[in-house]
Design an enzyme around this catalytic site. Sequence first.
Site, PDB file in Angstrom:
ATOM      1  N   LYS A   9       0.837  -1.211   0.000  1.00 52.69           N
ATOM      2  CA  LYS A   9       0.000   0.000   0.000  1.00 52.69           C
ATOM      3  C   LYS A   9       0.872   1.262   0.000  1.00 52.69           C
ATOM      4  CE  LYS A   9      -3.846  -2.357   2.374  1.00 52.69           C
ATOM      5  NZ  LYS A   9      -4.768  -2.335   3.521  1.00 52.69           N
ATOM      6  N   TYR A  49     -12.252  -2.472  -3.451  1.00 56.04           N
ATOM      7  CA  TYR A  49     -12.800  -2.610  -2.090  1.00 56.04           C
ATOM      8  C   TYR A  49     -14.337  -2.548  -2.080  1.00 56.04           C
ATOM      9  CZ  TYR A  49      -8.258  -2.344   0.320  1.00 56.04           C
ATOM     10  OH  TYR A  49      -6.992  -2.609   0.817  1.00 56.04           O
ATOM     11  N   ASN A 112      -1.769  -0.150   7.119  1.00 57.96           N
ATOM     12  CA  ASN A 112      -1.256  -1.458   7.532  1.00 57.96           C
ATOM     13  C   ASN A 112      -0.424  -2.133   6.439  1.00 57.96           C
ATOM     14  OD1 ASN A 112      -3.343  -2.147   5.859  1.00 57.96           O
ATOM     15  ND2 ASN A 112      -4.567  -3.211   7.400  1.00 57.96           N
ATOM     16  N   HIS A 115      -1.881  -5.385   1.328  1.00 61.40           N
ATOM     17  CA  HIS A 115      -3.163  -6.055   1.050  1.00 61.40           C
ATOM     18  C   HIS A 115      -2.891  -7.452   0.526  1.00 61.40           C
ATOM     19  CE1 HIS A 115      -6.965  -7.200  -0.762  1.00 61.40           C
ATOM     20  NE2 HIS A 115      -6.261  -7.549  -1.820  1.00 61.40           N
ATOM     21  N   GLU A 126      -9.504 -10.085  -8.209  1.00 59.30           N
ATOM     22  CA  GLU A 126      -8.505  -9.022  -8.084  1.00 59.30           C
ATOM     23  C   GLU A 126      -7.412  -9.140  -9.154  1.00 59.30           C
ATOM     24  OE1 GLU A 126      -7.416  -9.301  -3.923  1.00 59.30           O
ATOM     25  OE2 GLU A 126      -9.428  -8.719  -3.293  1.00 59.30           O
TER      26      GLU A 126
END
Length: 146
Positions: A9, A49, A112, A115, A126
């Site tokens: 990310k 998402y 975080n 992914h 995805e």
Amino acid sequence: MERSFLMVKPDGVQRGLIGEIVSRFEKKGFKLVNAKLMQVSRQLAEKHYEELKDKPFFGELVDFITSGPVFAMVWEGNNVISVSRAMMGKTNPAEAAPGTIRADYAVSVGMNIIHGSDSPENAKREIDLWFNGEVVSYEKTIDKWI
Ligand code: RTP
Ligand code: MG
């Protein structure tokens, strides 16, 4: 062979963690079969998402994922979906087990670092979304040792 979509990310890219994260999955014995550094559009982030669109944090999540480049990857290997999730650690880094990526490098649930696909269905969805389903198929001589 199972495949998963993983993504460093924007926080991970900014903090110089691409190499560290790629290295962990390489050393584990998974095979990198596609990767690209890219700026994510709002449209792509919202589609990626979409299961979370009714969550109160959805807007912030899309803002964050589009805030800087991400490093998108496809990895291949036995049980790569569940094993890579275990290597990432729990969504909230404060609850992630020591030694996992999120425990070792992150402190907040919003940032975080990484992914990873959470099911075979989502992995396929995805990989299609981010890479148009394309992967590079190749043999590594070390494969027979893994
Ligand atoms: P990811 O999809 O990014 O791999 O993360 P995940 O499966 O562990 O967690 P997920 O439920 O899919 O949530 C996606 C991302 O949304 C952010 N989030 N914020 N504020 C909150 O309570 C909250 N909950 C989730 C996290 O950044 C999470 O990775
Ligand atoms: Mg998720």
